[in-house]
Design a protein around this motif. Structure first.
Motif, PDB file in Angstrom:
ATOM      1  N   GLU A 113      -4.335  22.232   7.736  1.00 49.63           N
ATOM      2  CA  GLU A 113      -4.003  21.344   8.411  1.00 49.63           C
ATOM      3  C   GLU A 113      -4.366  21.338   9.800  1.00 49.63           C
ATOM      4  OE1 GLU A 113      -1.639  19.453   7.916  1.00 49.63           O
ATOM      5  OE2 GLU A 113      -1.449  20.310   5.745  1.00 49.63           O
ATOM      6  N   HIS A 114      -5.968  21.726  10.036  1.00 53.83           N
ATOM      7  CA  HIS A 114      -6.302  21.413  11.065  1.00 53.83           C
ATOM      8  C   HIS A 114      -7.543  20.173  10.647  1.00 53.83           C
ATOM      9  CE1 HIS A 114      -5.704  25.126  13.667  1.00 53.83           C
ATOM     10  NE2 HIS A 114      -4.782  25.135  12.201  1.00 53.83           N
ATOM     11  N   TYR A 115      -7.734  19.940  11.725  1.00 54.29           N
ATOM     12  CA  TYR A 115      -9.327  18.959  12.223  1.00 54.29           C
ATOM     13  C   TYR A 115      -9.006  17.381  11.264  1.00 54.29           C
ATOM     14  CZ  TYR A 115     -11.604  23.544  12.162  1.00 54.29           C
ATOM     15  OH  TYR A 115     -12.389  24.730  12.612  1.00 54.29           O
ATOM     16  N   ARG A 116      -7.658  17.383  10.978  1.00 51.48           N
ATOM     17  CA  ARG A 116      -7.524  15.867  10.422  1.00 51.48           C
ATOM     18  C   ARG A 116      -7.714  14.323  11.810  1.00 51.48           C
ATOM     19  NH1 ARG A 116      -4.196  16.020   5.739  1.00 51.48           N
ATOM     20  NH2 ARG A 116      -2.956  17.923   5.341  1.00 51.48           N
ATOM     21  N   ASN A 117      -7.957  14.627  12.970  1.00 49.97           N
ATOM     22  CA  ASN A 117      -8.122  13.923  13.990  1.00 49.97           C
ATOM     23  C   ASN A 117      -9.319  13.573  14.178  1.00 49.97           C
ATOM     24  OD1 ASN A 117      -8.363  16.760  15.219  1.00 49.97           O
ATOM     25  ND2 ASN A 117      -8.607  16.063  16.950  1.00 49.97           N
ATOM     26  N   LEU A 118     -10.592  14.285  13.602  1.00 50.62           N
ATOM     27  CA  LEU A 118     -11.895  13.846  13.787  1.00 50.62           C
ATOM     28  C   LEU A 118     -12.271  12.602  13.444  1.00 50.62           C
ATOM     29  CD1 LEU A 118     -13.690  16.748  12.665  1.00 50.62           C
ATOM     30  CD2 LEU A 118     -12.967  16.666  14.773  1.00 50.62           C
ATOM     31  N   PRO A 119     -12.767  11.965  13.811  1.00 50.02           N
ATOM     32  CA  PRO A 119     -13.043  10.064  14.021  1.00 50.02           C
ATOM     33  C   PRO A 119     -14.228   9.564  12.510  1.00 50.02           C
ATOM     34  CG  PRO A 119     -14.218  10.701  15.840  1.00 50.02           C
ATOM     35  CD  PRO A 119     -14.001  11.769  15.217  1.00 50.02           C
TER      36      PRO A 119
ATOM     37  N   PHE B  90     -16.899  20.336   0.441  1.00 49.95           N
ATOM     38  CA  PHE B  90     -15.149  20.372   1.264  1.00 49.95           C
ATOM     39  C   PHE B  90     -15.320  19.667   2.660  1.00 49.95           C
ATOM     40  CE2 PHE B  90     -11.544  21.809   3.643  1.00 49.95           C
ATOM     41  CZ  PHE B  90     -10.615  22.072   2.759  1.00 49.95           C
ATOM     42  N   VAL B  91     -14.952  18.991   2.577  1.00 51.22           N
ATOM     43  CA  VAL B  91     -14.838  17.869   3.385  1.00 51.22           C
ATOM     44  C   VAL B  91     -13.967  17.348   4.785  1.00 51.22           C
ATOM     45  CG1 VAL B  91     -16.398  16.537   2.689  1.00 51.22           C
ATOM     46  CG2 VAL B  91     -14.281  15.650   2.252  1.00 51.22           C
ATOM     47  N   ILE B  92     -13.853  17.629   5.552  1.00 49.45           N
ATOM     48  CA  ILE B  92     -12.876  17.845   6.928  1.00 49.45           C
ATOM     49  C   ILE B  92     -12.870  16.342   7.629  1.00 49.45           C
ATOM     50  CG2 ILE B  92     -12.711  19.831   6.801  1.00 49.45           C
ATOM     51  CD1 ILE B  92     -13.919  19.415   9.399  1.00 49.45           C
ATOM     52  N   GLY B  93     -12.134  15.966   8.451  1.00 52.62           N
ATOM     53  CA  GLY B  93     -11.723  14.727   9.289  1.00 52.62           C
ATOM     54  C   GLY B  93     -11.307  13.338   8.573  1.00 52.62           C
ATOM     55  N   TYR B  94     -10.642  12.044   9.838  1.00 53.47           N
ATOM     56  CA  TYR B  94     -11.060  10.954   9.025  1.00 53.47           C
ATOM     57  C   TYR B  94      -8.986  11.304   8.309  1.00 53.47           C
ATOM     58  CZ  TYR B  94     -10.507   6.068   8.312  1.00 53.47           C
ATOM     59  OH  TYR B  94      -9.823   4.783   7.946  1.00 53.47           O
ATOM     60  N   GLY B  95      -8.379  12.085   8.545  1.00 52.36           N
ATOM     61  CA  GLY B  95      -7.329  12.733   7.524  1.00 52.36           C
ATOM     62  C   GLY B  95      -7.351  13.587   6.948  1.00 52.36           C
ATOM     63  N   MET B  96      -8.445  14.324   6.410  1.00 52.09           N
ATOM     64  CA  MET B  96      -8.562  15.641   5.571  1.00 52.09           C
ATOM     65  C   MET B  96      -8.625  16.781   6.730  1.00 52.09           C
ATOM     66  SD  MET B  96     -11.231  13.634   3.216  1.00 52.09           S
ATOM     67  CE  MET B  96     -11.878  11.898   4.422  1.00 52.09           C
ATOM     68  N   ASP B  97      -8.008  17.511   5.490  1.00 51.89           N
ATOM     69  CA  ASP B  97      -8.125  19.270   6.638  1.00 51.89           C
ATOM     70  C   ASP B  97      -8.932  19.926   5.930  1.00 51.89           C
ATOM     71  OD1 ASP B  97      -4.880  20.540   5.859  1.00 51.89           O
ATOM     72  OD2 ASP B  97      -6.125  18.913   4.545  1.00 51.89           O
ATOM     73  N   TYR B  98      -8.900  21.349   6.591  1.00 58.01           N
ATOM     74  CA  TYR B  98      -8.238  22.329   6.275  1.00 58.01           C
ATOM     75  C   TYR B  98      -7.159  23.119   6.950  1.00 58.01           C
ATOM     76  CZ  TYR B  98     -10.138  27.024   5.394  1.00 58.01           C
ATOM     77  OH  TYR B  98     -10.402  28.264   4.972  1.00 58.01           O
TER      78      TYR B  98
ATOM     79  N   LEU C 106       1.027  -1.303  -0.521  1.00 58.45           N
ATOM     80  CA  LEU C 106       0.374   0.334   0.133  1.00 58.45           C
ATOM     81  C   LEU C 106       1.587   0.715  -0.501  1.00 58.45           C
ATOM     82  CD1 LEU C 106      -2.171  -0.906   2.577  1.00 58.45           C
ATOM     83  CD2 LEU C 106      -2.412  -1.536   0.260  1.00 58.45           C
ATOM     84  N   ILE C 107       0.914   2.088  -0.664  1.00 62.14           N
ATOM     85  CA  ILE C 107       1.387   3.045  -0.954  1.00 62.14           C
ATOM     86  C   ILE C 107      -0.168   4.180  -0.960  1.00 62.14           C
ATOM     87  CG2 ILE C 107       2.883   4.513  -2.141  1.00 62.14           C
ATOM     88  CD1 ILE C 107       4.052   2.852  -3.580  1.00 62.14           C
ATOM     89  N   GLY C 108       0.270   5.112   1.117  1.00 59.90           N
ATOM     90  CA  GLY C 108      -0.392   5.885   1.110  1.00 59.90           C
ATOM     91  C   GLY C 108       0.380   7.219   0.689  1.00 59.90           C
ATOM     92  N   VAL C 109      -0.946   8.507   0.293  1.00 55.90           N
ATOM     93  CA  VAL C 109      -0.881   9.575  -0.088  1.00 55.90           C
ATOM     94  C   VAL C 109      -1.156  10.554   0.916  1.00 55.90           C
ATOM     95  CG1 VAL C 109      -1.000  11.780  -1.617  1.00 55.90           C
ATOM     96  CG2 VAL C 109      -1.423   9.498  -2.572  1.00 55.90           C
ATOM     97  N   LEU C 110       0.912  11.043   1.271  1.00 56.24           N
ATOM     98  CA  LEU C 110       1.056  12.582   2.863  1.00 56.24           C
ATOM     99  C   LEU C 110      -0.096  13.433   2.317  1.00 56.24           C
ATOM    100  CD1 LEU C 110       4.252  11.131   3.985  1.00 56.24           C
ATOM    101  CD2 LEU C 110       1.742  10.354   4.793  1.00 56.24           C
ATOM    102  N   LYS C 111      -0.254  14.135   3.913  1.00 57.03           N
ATOM    103  CA  LYS C 111      -0.911  13.870   5.038  1.00 57.03           C
ATOM    104  C   LYS C 111      -1.947  12.919   5.236  1.00 57.03           C
ATOM    105  CE  LYS C 111       1.944  17.338   7.000  1.00 57.03           C
ATOM    106  NZ  LYS C 111       2.063  18.566   7.406  1.00 57.03           N
ATOM    107  N   GLY C 112      -3.367  12.964   3.837  1.00 56.50           N
ATOM    108  CA  GLY C 112      -4.517  12.696   3.751  1.00 56.50           C
ATOM    109  C   GLY C 112      -4.906  11.356   4.300  1.00 56.50           C
ATOM    110  N   ALA C 113      -4.242  10.616   3.623  1.00 58.82           N
ATOM    111  CA  ALA C 113      -4.463   8.938   3.877  1.00 58.82           C
ATOM    112  C   ALA C 113      -4.231   8.472   4.480  1.00 58.82           C
ATOM    113  CB  ALA C 113      -3.926   8.262   2.203  1.00 58.82           C
ATOM    114  N   ALA C 114      -3.112   8.673   5.149  1.00 60.38           N
ATOM    115  CA  ALA C 114      -2.937   8.173   6.482  1.00 60.38           C
ATOM    116  C   ALA C 114      -3.443   7.673   7.710  1.00 60.38           C
ATOM    117  CB  ALA C 114      -1.951   9.397   7.607  1.00 60.38           C
TER     118      ALA C 114
END
Length: 192
Positions: A174-180, A164-172, A50-58
């Motif tokens: 660099e914020h909100y990536r940690n939302l489950p 536009f979506v945020i959470g589960y690795g996706m950001d605005y 698996l090759i992940g595209v950083l940072k969103g797909a981590a």
């Protein structure tokens, strides 16, 4: 404070609590497990890279790797097409290449969102130069109405509208990536 809140004193990054949930943590887990099961069946008896595209797909990649029951390993690439903007500039720049050779391996490129297709088209071309045994694409979200180049993912967790979506690795910015869960970011806050 709940684990789904993103505290911020800055009005540019308000709490995510009132933002509409598009997909819950459980919906995401169910879909990732289904994709893992599908990949496990298709690659039975083989190894997958698996090759992940950083940072969103981590985060998606880590969950997917655990859901895949065949031997798998992963690597990462980093590209830039957004910068701090919410809309892709269209120019894709490789920031980090893969660490190990992929020649003769079964490779799945893992992305958070497939929208214009510019990033994944660029990466697919780059990976094919390394002569993998096979190359497929997995994406958490497919925003098909934004597509500018003809490319489709082999594994898609969810189709989404052009929002536009945020959470589960996706950001605005660099914020909100940690939302489950995955939430809709209010258009009026997204700026341009």
């Amino acid at each position: 404070m709940s684990s789904s809140t993103t505290p911020s004193n800055d009005a540019q990054f308000p709490s995510a609590d009132p933002m509409e949930i598009l997909f819950t943590r459980q919906q995401i887990a169910d879909r990732v497990q289904a994709l893992g099961d599908q990949i496990s069946r298709e690659y039975a008896g083989q190894s997958v890279l698996l090759i992940g595209v950083l940072k969103g797909a981590a985060i998606f990649l880590s969950d997917l790797a655990r859901a895949i029951k065949v031997d798998n390993s992963f690597d990462f690439v980093a590209v830039s097409s957004y910068g701090r903007a919410r809309v892709s500039s269209g120019a894709v720049k490789l920031i980090k290449d893969i660490d190990n050779p992929i020649e003769g391996k079964h490779v799945i490129l893992v992305e958070d969102i497939l929208d214009t297709g510019l990033t994944l088209s660029y990466l697919r071309g780059l990976m094919l130069q390394h002569k993998p045994a096979s190359l497929k694409i997995a994406t958490c979200l497919d925003k098909a109405e934004r597509r500018l180049v003809p490319i489709e993912a082999d594994y898609v967790a969810f189709q989404i509208p052009n929002r536009f979506v945020i959470g589960y690795g996706m950001d605005y910015a660099e914020h909100y990536r940690n939302l489950p869960d995955i939430r809709l970011f209010p258009e009026e806050l997204a700026g341009h």
